[in-house]
Design a protein around this motif. Sequence first.
Motif, mmCIF file in Angstrom:
data_model
loop_
_atom_site.group_PDB
_atom_site.id
_atom_site.type_symbol
_atom_site.label_atom_id
_atom_site.label_comp_id
_atom_site.label_asym_id
_atom_site.label_seq_id
_atom_site.Cartn_x
_atom_site.Cartn_y
_atom_site.Cartn_z
ATOM 1 N N ARG A 1 7.218 20.667 43.817
ATOM 2 C CA ARG A 1 8.571 20.485 42.875
ATOM 3 C C ARG A 1 8.597 19.231 42.041
ATOM 4 O O ARG A 1 8.917 19.087 40.926
ATOM 5 C CB ARG A 1 9.707 20.425 43.816
ATOM 6 C CG ARG A 1 10.128 22.055 44.312
ATOM 7 C CD ARG A 1 11.116 21.945 45.239
ATOM 8 N NE ARG A 1 11.439 23.071 45.757
ATOM 9 C CZ ARG A 1 12.606 23.511 46.610
ATOM 10 N NH1 ARG A 1 13.127 22.490 47.008
ATOM 11 N NH2 ARG A 1 12.663 24.832 47.309
ATOM 12 N N GLU A 2 7.958 17.949 42.809
ATOM 13 C CA GLU A 2 7.781 16.813 42.229
ATOM 14 C C GLU A 2 6.852 16.937 40.990
ATOM 15 O O GLU A 2 7.213 16.325 39.762
ATOM 16 C CB GLU A 2 7.336 15.773 42.980
ATOM 17 C CG GLU A 2 8.431 15.305 44.223
ATOM 18 C CD GLU A 2 7.795 14.330 45.074
ATOM 19 O OE1 GLU A 2 6.750 14.027 45.005
ATOM 20 O OE2 GLU A 2 8.713 13.775 45.925
ATOM 21 N N ARG A 3 5.876 17.866 41.026
ATOM 22 C CA ARG A 3 4.889 17.881 40.094
ATOM 23 C C ARG A 3 5.513 18.629 38.728
ATOM 24 O O ARG A 3 5.218 18.156 37.561
ATOM 25 C CB ARG A 3 3.518 18.689 40.492
ATOM 26 C CG ARG A 3 2.640 19.028 39.515
ATOM 27 C CD ARG A 3 1.431 19.716 40.143
ATOM 28 N NE ARG A 3 1.837 20.789 40.249
ATOM 29 C CZ ARG A 3 1.903 21.913 39.566
ATOM 30 N NH1 ARG A 3 1.648 21.604 38.165
ATOM 31 N NH2 ARG A 3 2.430 23.209 39.658
ATOM 32 N N ALA A 4 6.371 19.821 39.256
ATOM 33 C CA ALA A 4 6.851 20.588 38.087
ATOM 34 C C ALA A 4 8.092 19.667 37.458
ATOM 35 O O ALA A 4 7.997 19.548 36.170
ATOM 36 C CB ALA A 4 7.672 21.844 38.766
ATOM 37 N N ALA B 1 5.274 23.889 59.153
ATOM 38 C CA ALA B 1 6.607 23.953 58.470
ATOM 39 C C ALA B 1 6.509 22.573 57.746
ATOM 40 O O ALA B 1 6.966 22.534 56.510
ATOM 41 C CB ALA B 1 7.446 24.179 59.463
ATOM 42 N N SER B 2 6.354 21.307 58.428
ATOM 43 C CA SER B 2 6.185 20.163 57.739
ATOM 44 C C SER B 2 5.439 20.093 56.580
ATOM 45 O O SER B 2 5.761 19.527 55.410
ATOM 46 C CB SER B 2 6.026 19.012 58.712
ATOM 47 O OG SER B 2 6.122 17.727 58.061
ATOM 48 N N TYR B 3 3.984 20.593 56.834
ATOM 49 C CA TYR B 3 3.228 20.492 55.836
ATOM 50 C C TYR B 3 3.703 21.476 54.438
ATOM 51 O O TYR B 3 3.445 21.128 53.052
ATOM 52 C CB TYR B 3 1.785 21.083 56.196
ATOM 53 C CG TYR B 3 1.231 20.032 57.194
ATOM 54 C CD1 TYR B 3 1.454 18.670 57.226
ATOM 55 C CD2 TYR B 3 0.293 20.308 58.270
ATOM 56 C CE1 TYR B 3 0.908 17.749 58.255
ATOM 57 C CE2 TYR B 3 -0.384 19.671 59.060
ATOM 58 C CZ TYR B 3 -0.032 18.359 58.975
ATOM 59 O OH TYR B 3 -0.726 17.153 59.866
ATOM 60 N N GLU B 4 4.160 22.619 54.694
ATOM 61 C CA GLU B 4 4.836 23.679 53.663
ATOM 62 C C GLU B 4 5.864 22.928 53.031
ATOM 63 O O GLU B 4 5.948 22.835 51.672
ATOM 64 C CB GLU B 4 5.218 24.537 54.243
ATOM 65 C CG GLU B 4 3.989 25.501 54.910
ATOM 66 C CD GLU B 4 4.419 26.814 55.587
ATOM 67 O OE1 GLU B 4 5.764 27.068 55.525
ATOM 68 O OE2 GLU B 4 3.490 27.673 55.959
ATOM 69 N N ARG B 5 6.565 22.011 53.952
ATOM 70 C CA ARG B 5 7.699 21.654 53.358
ATOM 71 C C ARG B 5 7.467 20.352 52.298
ATOM 72 O O ARG B 5 7.818 20.103 50.949
ATOM 73 C CB ARG B 5 8.660 21.046 54.290
ATOM 74 C CG ARG B 5 9.987 20.345 53.712
ATOM 75 C CD ARG B 5 11.124 19.827 54.833
ATOM 76 N NE ARG B 5 10.401 19.097 55.756
ATOM 77 C CZ ARG B 5 10.260 19.304 57.074
ATOM 78 N NH1 ARG B 5 10.147 20.356 57.359
ATOM 79 N NH2 ARG B 5 9.605 18.363 57.540
ATOM 80 N N ARG B 6 6.287 19.446 52.860
ATOM 81 C CA ARG B 6 5.555 18.330 51.864
ATOM 82 C C ARG B 6 5.036 18.952 50.621
ATOM 83 O O ARG B 6 5.423 18.694 49.582
ATOM 84 C CB ARG B 6 4.805 17.699 52.971
ATOM 85 C CG ARG B 6 5.637 16.891 53.822
ATOM 86 C CD ARG B 6 4.471 16.155 54.849
ATOM 87 N NE ARG B 6 3.749 15.141 54.098
ATOM 88 C CZ ARG B 6 2.458 14.391 54.462
ATOM 89 N NH1 ARG B 6 2.387 14.763 55.540
ATOM 90 N NH2 ARG B 6 1.958 13.787 53.636
#
Length: 347
Positions: free
Chosen positions: A207-210, A196-201
């Motif tokens: 999102r940051e890339r977008a 879950a943490s990896y997915e969140r990261r």
Amino acid sequence: MADIRSYPFVRHLRSNPTSYIVHAKKGTVRHRGPGAAFYFRALNAAISEVPTAEAELSMLFGARTKDFQEVAVQATVTYRFADPEVAAARIDFAIDPYSGQWIGKPLEQVGSRITELAQQYAVEHISSVPLVEVLGAGIPTVRSITATGLAGDERLAETSVVVVAVRIVSVRPQADLERALETPVRERVQQDADAASYERRALAVERERAIAENELQSKIELATREQQLVQQEGANAQRRATEEAATALIASKANAERAKLDSAARADSTRVIGAANAESEAARLAAYAGVDPSVLTALALQELAQHLPEIGTLNLTPDVLTQALTRLGAPAPAAPASAPAPPAEPR
């Protein structure tokens, strides 16, 4: 507990509504029922007090599973006495006629019997299944088997004990074994948490890339618009300069044409004025052609005198006057007829 008060020669008992009193005198029951109140003599009275309210009994016991693992079972049994007179006849609920306290320990006796029976039924079931099954889905089964066994037990029925409910609070193995069993589950939970943490990261990175792409696209679009603006401004400036140059050229041509026309007009005017002056001078000279030279001299002196500065005083001596008159009286030499008159200069 019953409240017993002492009076001369007799005593008075008053019980609670949740206590069933059985008063016997010389083998004959004189008073019975909940919340009874009566007078009695302590020397010949036998009184039993049976609680009619539900009671809860907590127990903790150990058991061994089929794979020889120790577990601790914590349970709570709720029970009551269905027929207090039967319970008073089978269990010693006698009270002291002076203090109202139980002479024995009837509730401990009943509790010990229920605990032993519950432990017997629970242990029989736990010893027939492995540890994992007991810990996984064994609590409802243990509760059901224990409740069924206690409800159908003949010894409890003979003493009028009715089991109302059985609750299995927990079935726990030994501490080290429990930690060992918890380790795989903790690892799976940790793995799920890491996933879950990896997915969140990953989602955050995406999102940051977008956002970065949007910012870059915005910058590119802004730069393109700035380039278009610069090109448009340059084109506008070039068009403005071209138009200004064309306007200046037209103005210069107009000024040159105007100056040319002015020069031609002035030349024409000069030529006309010169011709007019020449004709006037020629006419004037033609008018003086047949005039006596002395007259011409006099006219010249007259005109010269008009241009001379003003003379305040003039002294004429006889010699000067005589010489002037002599010159005026002498004949002038004749001018050749073929000589043309000089052209008059324009003023």
